[in-house]
Design a protein around this motif. Structure first.
Motif, PDB file in Angstrom:
ATOM      1  N   THR A 121      74.420 128.971  -0.811  1.00  0.00           N
ATOM      2  CA  THR A 121      73.962 130.357  -0.882  1.00  0.00           C
ATOM      3  C   THR A 121      75.100 131.333  -0.609  1.00  0.00           C
ATOM      4  O   THR A 121      75.995 131.041   0.195  1.00  0.00           O
ATOM      5  CB  THR A 121      72.802 130.576   0.115  1.00  0.00           C
ATOM      6  OG1 THR A 121      72.184 131.817  -0.146  1.00  0.00           O
ATOM      7  CG2 THR A 121      73.278 130.527   1.557  1.00  0.00           C
ATOM      8  N   LEU A 122      75.061 132.448  -1.301  1.00  0.00           N
ATOM      9  CA  LEU A 122      76.026 133.522  -1.101  1.00  0.00           C
ATOM     10  C   LEU A 122      75.290 134.754  -0.573  1.00  0.00           C
ATOM     11  O   LEU A 122      74.083 134.892  -0.779  1.00  0.00           O
ATOM     12  CB  LEU A 122      76.722 133.864  -2.414  1.00  0.00           C
ATOM     13  CG  LEU A 122      77.733 132.829  -2.931  1.00  0.00           C
ATOM     14  CD1 LEU A 122      78.099 133.117  -4.379  1.00  0.00           C
ATOM     15  CD2 LEU A 122      78.984 132.833  -2.061  1.00  0.00           C
ATOM     16  N   PRO A 123      75.993 135.645   0.102  1.00  0.00           N
ATOM     17  CA  PRO A 123      75.336 136.863   0.579  1.00  0.00           C
ATOM     18  C   PRO A 123      74.755 137.654  -0.597  1.00  0.00           C
ATOM     19  O   PRO A 123      75.437 137.864  -1.607  1.00  0.00           O
ATOM     20  CB  PRO A 123      76.470 137.636   1.266  1.00  0.00           C
ATOM     21  CG  PRO A 123      77.516 136.613   1.563  1.00  0.00           C
ATOM     22  CD  PRO A 123      77.423 135.599   0.478  1.00  0.00           C
ATOM     23  N   GLU A 124      73.519 138.079  -0.456  1.00  0.00           N
ATOM     24  CA  GLU A 124      72.876 138.790  -1.560  1.00  0.00           C
ATOM     25  C   GLU A 124      73.620 140.071  -1.905  1.00  0.00           C
ATOM     26  O   GLU A 124      73.744 140.436  -3.084  1.00  0.00           O
ATOM     27  CB  GLU A 124      71.424 139.107  -1.207  1.00  0.00           C
ATOM     28  CG  GLU A 124      70.662 139.736  -2.358  1.00  0.00           C
ATOM     29  CD  GLU A 124      69.179 139.879  -2.076  1.00  0.00           C
ATOM     30  OE1 GLU A 124      68.550 140.779  -2.693  1.00  0.00           O
ATOM     31  OE2 GLU A 124      68.638 139.109  -1.259  1.00  0.00           O
ATOM     32  N   SER A 125      74.168 140.754  -0.902  1.00  0.00           N
ATOM     33  CA  SER A 125      74.898 141.995  -1.181  1.00  0.00           C
ATOM     34  C   SER A 125      76.147 141.729  -2.021  1.00  0.00           C
ATOM     35  O   SER A 125      76.526 142.554  -2.867  1.00  0.00           O
ATOM     36  CB  SER A 125      75.275 142.695   0.125  1.00  0.00           C
ATOM     37  OG  SER A 125      76.125 141.875   0.919  1.00  0.00           O
ATOM     38  N   VAL A 126      76.774 140.577  -1.794  1.00  0.00           N
ATOM     39  CA  VAL A 126      77.942 140.199  -2.590  1.00  0.00           C
ATOM     40  C   VAL A 126      77.539 139.936  -4.038  1.00  0.00           C
ATOM     41  O   VAL A 126      78.209 140.384  -4.986  1.00  0.00           O
ATOM     42  CB  VAL A 126      78.630 138.963  -1.977  1.00  0.00           C
ATOM     43  CG1 VAL A 126      79.620 138.339  -2.955  1.00  0.00           C
ATOM     44  CG2 VAL A 126      79.332 139.338  -0.678  1.00  0.00           C
TER      45      VAL A 126
END
Length: 361
Positions: free
Chosen positions: A13-18
């Motif tokens: 998972t990656l940060p949603e904001s990114v």
């Protein structure tokens, strides 16, 4: 759109904001008139991205100036071969501590290029613990000592940096880099595939003490030479520029969130919550790793009846919890709770686990 809590071990998972920023910048990066994917890696736009990414990573990990930082194509397995090619002379021995699948893989990748010696291993015990430092059979003439800081599959993590004397210490930090502060100066080299804690798959970070760049190593093509990559600013060939850019966005996100010290606090809370749910289940769930060696990043666990495994996975998916199936080497379940996994995700998982036990216990 409804995003699930993704417990994948990698790509993770990656940060949603990114992801949202990358989406917004994909068609046109700033006022360049084109996407960053389409621009030359030697152009001023990407050169700015690359410089900012290195500067931010140096700040994030407190990397001393006498260490080179490389952004290279591929994953950690590629670096496992390049370590031996660059740091070991022909016929020279290298010491390996094997605490799981990836330690064993590192040994395999180095074997064609160095006399790779297993100086400690926990394989006989099923990779459930860290071999006691006093039992390691280190050699003073080794090119380096290699260990895997966190074993993604077996869920075993070194909680202290081992003291190996004057021999350079090399560590695979792929699944725990930036999870807590580390003293980079204690290492000769740190490497990490980005796709677990730093960014997307396809780019790796290498942090290498500059004096080790002077080692002759093995005969090798320039593309396999760390010194050549360092001299070229990681642009000896066309790099995975979009992956590098995404990793840079993750670095900025981490700094804005409070840096590595803040993520260490979050990671400790998340791991404590999940292990408490496992240990407090009365045997419905179990984790087989010695408590002192339990990973904060990758938590394998098993149900008391493996016939319930597919039911657990189906119900978890319906509850918005995905990628919990354990690695094929172990079976069971595995929850990877890297920096980008919010505490709310672990709370949702533990709540589901308790409810599932109530339905099927």
């Amino acid at each position: 759109m409804s995003r699930a809590f993704n417990f994948s071990a990698g790509p993770a998972t990656l940060p949603e904001s990114v992801l949202r920023q990358a989406r917004d910048e994909l068609l046109e990066w700033r006022d360049a008139g084109a996407s960053l994917v389409e621009l030359s890696h030697r152009g001023p736009e990407f050169m700015q991205v690359a410089a900012e990414a290195e500067a931010d990573l140096r700040t994030l990990l407190s990397i001393p100036d006498d260490y080179a930082v490389l952004f290279l194509s591929g994953g950690a397995t590629t670096q496992q071969a390049l370590v031996a090619l660059n740091l070991a002379s022909p016929g020279q021995a290298a010491d390996y501590v094997v605490t799981g699948h990836w330690g064993r893989t590192a040994l395999k990748q180095a074997t064609p290029y160095a006399e790779a010696r297993v100086v400690a291993s926990s394989e006989a015990g099923g990779f459930r613990d860290i071999p006691a430092r006093g039992d390691w059979r280190l050699s003073a003439d080794a090119a380096y000592v290699h260990y895997t800081a966190n074993e993604t599959i077996h869920g075993v993590e070194f909680r202290e940096v081992p003291d190996v004397g004057a021999v350079p210490l090399v560590a695979d930090f792929s699944s725990s880099i930036a999870a807590e502060p580390i003293d980079v100066s204690r290492f000769g080299m740190i490497y990490a595939g980005a796709q677990k804690n730093l960014g997307p798959v396809g780019v790796s970070v290498v942090i290498l003490r500059r004096d080790l760049l002077e080692r002759a190593g093995q005969p090798r093509a320039p593309i396999f030479d760390y010194a050549a990559h360092a001299k070229a600013g990681s642009m000896l060939n066309t790099p995975p520029s979009f992956n590098w850019y995404l990793a840079g966005l993750v670095f900025k996100w981490m700094l804005a969130e409070g840096g590595v010290a803040e993520f260490a606090r979050r990671n400790a809370r998340k791991a404590a919550l999940l292990y408490a749910a496992i240990d407090g289940s009365g045997g419905f769930y179990r984790n087989e790793v010695a408590p002192a060696a339990r990973s904060r990043m990758n938590v394998p666990f098993f149900l008391h009846d493996d016939a319930l495994d597919p039911v657990f996975l189906d119900e978890a998916r319906a509850a918005g919890l995905i990628s919990l199936k354990g690695h094929r080497a172990l079976g069971g379940m595995r929850a990877s709770i890297y920096n980008a996994m919010p505490e709310a995700g672990v709370q949702a998982l533990t709540g589901f686990m308790q409810a599932f036990q109530g339905r099927h216990g």
